[in-house]
Write an enzyme that holds these catalytic residues in place. Sequence first.
Site, mmCIF file in Angstrom:
data_model
loop_
_atom_site.group_PDB
_atom_site.id
_atom_site.type_symbol
_atom_site.label_atom_id
_atom_site.label_comp_id
_atom_site.label_asym_id
_atom_site.label_seq_id
_atom_site.Cartn_x
_atom_site.Cartn_y
_atom_site.Cartn_z
ATOM 1 N N ASN A 591 -3.000 -12.965 -4.180
ATOM 2 C CA ASN A 591 -2.951 -11.546 -4.620
ATOM 3 C C ASN A 591 -3.015 -10.382 -3.010
ATOM 4 O O ASN A 591 -2.802 -10.804 -2.116
ATOM 5 C CB ASN A 591 -3.649 -12.419 -5.200
ATOM 6 N N LEU A 592 -3.453 -9.442 -3.777
ATOM 7 C CA LEU A 592 -4.176 -8.601 -3.108
ATOM 8 C C LEU A 592 -4.926 -8.582 -2.040
ATOM 9 O O LEU A 592 -4.490 -7.903 -1.043
ATOM 10 C CB LEU A 592 -4.412 -7.531 -3.943
ATOM 11 N N CYS A 593 -5.711 -9.585 -2.475
ATOM 12 C CA CYS A 593 -6.774 -9.552 -1.624
ATOM 13 C C CYS A 593 -6.856 -11.216 -1.044
ATOM 14 O O CYS A 593 -8.362 -12.173 0.700
ATOM 15 C CB CYS A 593 -8.052 -10.115 -1.721
ATOM 16 N N GLU A 595 -6.966 -14.479 -1.996
ATOM 17 C CA GLU A 595 -7.916 -15.622 -2.271
ATOM 18 C C GLU A 595 -7.705 -16.303 -3.404
ATOM 19 O O GLU A 595 -8.147 -17.362 -3.865
ATOM 20 C CB GLU A 595 -9.224 -14.591 -2.325
#
Length: 977
Positions: A591-593, A595
């Site tokens: 995802n964006l981060c 995790e």
Amino acid sequence: MQTETEVNTSSPVTTPSESAAPSQVIATAPGKLRVIKRNGTVVPYDESKIAVAMTKAFLAVEGGTAAASSRIRETVSSLSEQITSTFMRRMPSGGTVHIEDLQDQVELVLMRSGEHKVARDYVLYREEHARLRAERAEDVTTSEPQPDEKYGTIMVTMPDGRKESLNMHRIRTVVQEACEGLKEVDAEAILSEAMRNLYDGVNLEDVNTSLVITARTLVEQEPNYTYATARLLLDKLRAEALSFLGLAEQATHHEMESLYADVLPVYINKGIELELVDPELATFDLERLGAALNHHGDEQFTYLGLQTLYDRYFIHSDNVRFELPQIFYMRVAMGLALREDDKNARAIEFYNLLSSFDYMSSTPTLFNSGTLRPQLSSCYLTTVPDDLHGIYGAIQDNAMLSKFAGGLGNDWTPVRSLGAYIKGTNGKSQGVVPFLKVANDTAVAVNQGGKRKGAVCAYLETWHMDIEEFLELRKNTGDDRRRTHDMNTANWVPDLFMKRVFEDQQWTLFSPNEVPDLHDLVGPAFEAQYEEYERKADAGDIRLFKKVRALDLWRKMLGMLFETGHPWITFKDPCNMRSPQQHVGVVHSSNLCTEITLNTKAGEEIAVCNLGSVNLAQHVVEGKLDTDKLKKTIKTAVRMLDNVIDINYYAVDTSRNSNAKHRPVGLGLMGFQDALYRQKISYSSNEAVAFADYSMEHLSYYAIEASCELAKERGSYSTFEGSLWHKGILPIDSLENMVKARGEKYIEVDTSRTLDWDSLRSRVQKDGMRNSNVMAIAPTATIANITGVSQSIEPTYQNLYVKSNLSGEFTVVNPYLVRDLKERGLWDSVMVNDLKYYEGSVQQIDRVPADLKELYKNAFEVEPRWLVDAASRRQKWIDQAQSLNLYIAGANGKKLDITYRMAWFRGLKTTYYLRALAATTTEKSTVNTGSLNAVSASGASNGSAAKAESTPAPSEPVAANVPKACSLDDPDCEACQ
């Protein structure tokens, strides 16, 4: 007799029933009937409050037996209607009624109906409260506008333009309350300095501002002043909210002990009236929930935490925040408990967990729980198909998901490369990059209502023909039409590529339209098919391909990462081979981060994950991890996360289908560094690595156990059968499977364990799992700010710096370091200046003892191997991944190469930002006043946490020389949490 709908009120209409409590019966009328309270405020007439008062009087006399309760309900309902009818006959077109007249009418109807004992009790109740009010009035009178012995009389300008004497008695009370229980915080120091900045005619609101600014400038002398500052700020917030709700012009902290209960029902009704709060919240027992509010929770906030809540989380109307901290947490809790069988008890349970700071839901949940559009999920993962309709459909999905506060991860690997044949037009493709430019601009355009930036991350597999141009998307040079300056990017790296890097072999790039199955293959199956395509390319059966040296491409990946901060490096095969859901799909990206590792399928499944984080620091008690408390916290937290799935608003149907089918959640942690400090453990130590292992093993065990218990209560998720859970393969077991598949030559991991995993494994196979995935460690930048702990699993950025974000600039000082230095008599103004000069580092300060230098290393002083080793120990317990920032001081190609090879070799699934700091720093100098100019390191990469910054904050001269951390998304990306 008037009907229930004939008396005006701001409350919603509720039809009375046999089972309805009197407090739930709220009447309305066409006229504007209002009540004048004793403090002069005017509020809407509310029949339910009359009913509540009479019910209390009846219960005091007759008790609360079932028979009595039934009679009381009927009698109170009838008498309340009579009172309403009386006032409506007097004022058919509406008007105002004084509270005393209203209470006189209550006495009258009680007497006329023959309820003499109840009437007598009500009269005595009124007399007692009248006496208490008189006593309070005497206290106020003695403290009113008498000249202060020290500061005399100061005239202030009220909001309506009137001039009045400043009530110094109240100001002293507010400041003293703000300092209660805080060691080495001096109320008089705040008051005297603040009063120096006031003048006759100053605006009333500027009085509070002066107190707040004064207190916050003292934070670098004593960290506890951050709590005093927050409490002083709360005085302003209370006045704003209470005035808007018509409850009071202002209130002190101790007055909120009783007032909070009154605020909740008024707040709920007002929120419903303004169409900001879900009307279903009015169906809760607001009296019971109000009684559960704990005003002492307001004492926990740091200044940064409270200001962040105020600026970005509290519900507002016309820019007026009418939500207070404990009301905010109760609103979130109520929203998460809406579908519980005993929703009142669960709301209180959820509130207690949130307000204690033991656990915190993610930002989207805090933003939207209990509102009309409860978009509570944090992360969305999509796969973009290789056709125009699908590509622009995916970009539209990005816009809709981002609008309501979702962070996005897009898998772009299926889109054919530059130069690939297009049958429909008999032309050639422009590749994936032009579409990424459109996705970038869409993220900028949709900024989540101004609350925070829209954010997206594009993923591309390393064998894609466009990978070299993909690596350069964030460069500041070149054709700007083929650059994405705002979008994050990440490499999706198969194990075979890393093996070729280790062996210094060739690597072949393909266009996905000619090798379509590679996208869905992992592990040994991918390796076999990839090598078959290489043979076909050598034989001329594949038209578009390119051979490169794997090591050269790897070096370019690292070089771009150092230069631009992107693309991040994430690993495809560990994410898939350890995925519990490999029987029903493929993980195509994170995802964006970085995790979240969930399956996606173009046009069918947009993966969704709901996040929340345990505050690990709160669970270290007397120097060790309190596992019993941790278990209790996690049991409630997993329930809250599971509830999100059913309550959540889904902007895109494919995300609803995916979430309902698999029910993934991501329980993470924050405050890891604080937890180490509380145990006197250095991050750069084997003890820290062992604690990372031990704490994550317990978190994993209790999270899996909680989901298993929920499955027993609510049923397993629909695709449980065939999953790794179903087969009895837990995360620790999947690690061993990955070792076998990759080969021991290419991996080195610890597989030790301490808990009874065999019994849990049996329970999971028997009772099932409620959630396909349970754990993921997110960045927690914002919610860690709110709770006042270090974010996620990060080491301390600096021991003294100024943090900048959307809420402004805040001096941050390491309270543990200050405490230890004070114990040794070393904390003074010289030490503060030394810390500023050395950019928050203690390593070059001779007076600091060696043991404290070891304990208080900052992020760039902790060798990367410790970060990777600790992450490796956590990863073995996690069914998803962790947002792992890597900090490298004196960065060069060799260091980057070793660190990222080690990350793969240690079995990590993903990495996040690279915080690279070059070896040279700018020269320090002094000005003629003797103060030091703090200047951050130069030569830092775009992904670095250290930027050159020396501009002082005009409103905070004391903190002007403190080195600053970067804002919003660098280094503190706030998109996930």
